[in-house]
Design an enzyme around this catalytic site. Structure first.
Site, PDB file in Angstrom:
ATOM      1  CG  HIS A   1      -1.916   3.949   3.920  1.00 31.25           C
ATOM      2  ND1 HIS A   1      -3.089   3.689   4.663  1.00 31.25           N
ATOM      3  CD2 HIS A   1      -1.598   2.557   3.395  1.00 31.25           C
ATOM      4  CE1 HIS A   1      -3.580   2.531   4.472  1.00 31.25           C
ATOM      5  NE2 HIS A   1      -2.622   1.990   3.784  1.00 31.25           N
TER       6      HIS A   1
ATOM      7  CB  SER B   1      -0.975   0.072   1.107  1.00 29.32           C
ATOM      8  OG  SER B   1      -2.054  -1.124   1.066  1.00 29.32           O
TER       9      SER B   1
END
Length: 436
Positions: free
Chosen positions: A272, A208
């Site tokens: 993230h 991610s």
């Protein structure tokens, strides 16, 4: 006075979509395909490893159910997830000779009978404490390997969905070298940030961070080109300006939702945010010059399809003299250099901080934990260790999995990750719907 080549379309909407900026669009996303095959191969190995431990069952069901539909967090740790006790010493915890740890094949708390070296695998630790003779955790490379591991089918499916749609098209625009650099650096940047500030007892895996870096490049391409050409195929078409604005807003809203969901249990928001920040910095440093650096018409297309090779060679490089605004160009050059220097300093200071302070790296920024959790229901205490000198067994929290993410013992983490995946899938579909 600036001039422009004859034959250039007066309307930027007439651009040849097989070109993007000064560079020809690539027909095949080599790096994306390669890294996707790597992700799938590694995940198959994870399942095979889990199956070999649990009589052919690759899914974790004990001591708790893995909501991602995949192997246990213990197996992920043994295969290279970001797990701080394997990376650096934690006083009164990793050096506690009476401490018992889960084994890669543990299914109950009673089977937590392994040493930390056995859990971390890879031949154990190379460094030894000169005073006690005890091995010292030193697997720093766990800042790199987690981006190729996934917590389960739900996790890898949603990541590959984004990777094979938006990321695939972006690589075709900027090429495999620039794309690969941004992808890998963003993935590592997320885990470097998490290694400094995440709770020590949380294991983290997933791509991610790398994909958030790609999403940052997507935002930059939308803004700097004022175009959605990178969403189309080789023979794609430009879309109306009103839809371009919708696409830009949709992409920003998507990021806001992902960052907000990252505050819930089960996600590693450090991965993230770190990945997005690095994607933004390297994107500024590496993507083509923005449209406002050049006169209108030049940026969208240099030559028409009818321009002869002889004329192209004759006019090679002349656009730099006739279409570029010097002041804007040098301002943008300064932005490029500043972004590149900032990216280098990002890695230098965070790696130096981790190397110097180890498990106490978070002391450098005590409030940073709040970008990874909401201070309610003890969420910000999840993964913190309670050191003790007596004989003990590492609890499940000490290996709570984190799928870019922190999938712990409850199903809430699976729901959270599924929400992020559904968000990505919805916005990807919505973009395609607008462009179609």
């Amino acid at each position: 006075m600036n001039t422009r080549y004859s034959g250039l379309p007066k309307n930027p909407q007439e651009q040849d979509s097989s070109r993007f900026g000064w560079f020809k669009r690539h027909n095949f996303a080599y790096f994306t395909i390669f890294i996707t095959l790597v992700d799938i191969s590694v995940f198959i190995y994870e399942l095979a490893k889990a199956g070999s431990y649990h009589n052919g069952n690759p899914f974790q069901t004990q001591p708790y159910f893995n909501p991602m539909l995949g192997p246990s967090s213990y197996i992920q740790i043994s295969l290279g997830s970001r797990y701080l006790p394997c990376m650096t010493s934690i006083p009164d915890y990793t050096d506690n000779v009476n401490q018992l740890w889960p084994c890669p094949n543990s299914t109950t708390y009673e089977t937590n009978v392994c040493s930390l070296e056995e859990l971390c695998s890879f031949g154990g630790f190379k460094q030894v404490d000169s005073a006690t003779g005890q091995p010292l955790p030193d697997q720093w490379w766990r800042m790199i390997t987690p981006m190729f591991l996934h917590a389960g089918f739900i996790h890898i499916i949603f990541n590959l969905l984004l990777q094979m749609t938006l990321a695939y098209n972006i690589e075709r625009v900027i090429g495999p070298i620039r794309y690969g650099t941004i992808y890998l650096a963003s993935g590592v940047a997320g885990f470097v940030l998490g290694s400094n500030f995440s709770p020590v007892d949380v294991s983290s895996t997933g791509a991610s961070g790398a994909l958030l870096g790609v999403m940052a490049v997507n935002i930059l391409l939308l803004i700097t080109t004022k175009s959605t050409a990178h969403f189309g195929g080789v023979k794609g078409k430009q879309i109306p300006v009103r839809n371009f604005k919708v696409i830009l807003i949709v992409s920003i809203v998507e990021l806001v939702i992902i960052f907000f969901l990252g505050l819930l249990p089960g996600l590693d928001n450090f991965a993230h945010i770190g990945g997005f920040a690095m994607g933004l910095l390297l994107g500024l440093a590496l993507i083509d010059d923005p449209f406002f650096v050049y006169d209108k018409g030049y940026y969208n297309k240099i030559y028409t399809e009818r321009t002869s090779r002889k004329e192209k060679l004759k006019n090679w490089g002349s656009h730099l003299k006739t279409s570029r605004h010097s002041t804007k160009f040098f301002i943008w050059l300064f932005v490029r250099v500043a972004a590149l220097v900032t990216a280098i300093l990002y890695f230098y200071f965070l790696i130096h901080n981790f190397q110097k302070k180890g498990s106490e790296s978070s002391d450098s920024c005590r409030w940073c934990k709040y970008i990874n959790c909401l201070p309610v229901n003890g969420w910000c205490d999840y993964g913190n260790v309670q050191t003790q000198g007596t004989s003990s067994s590492a609890s499940d929290s000490s290996s709570g999995s984190s799928s870019d993410s922190s999938s712990g013992s409850s199903g809430s983490s699976g729901i959270t990750i599924a929400l992020v995946g559904l968000t990505q899938a919805f916005f990807s579909y919505y973009r395609d719907l607008i462009i179609a």
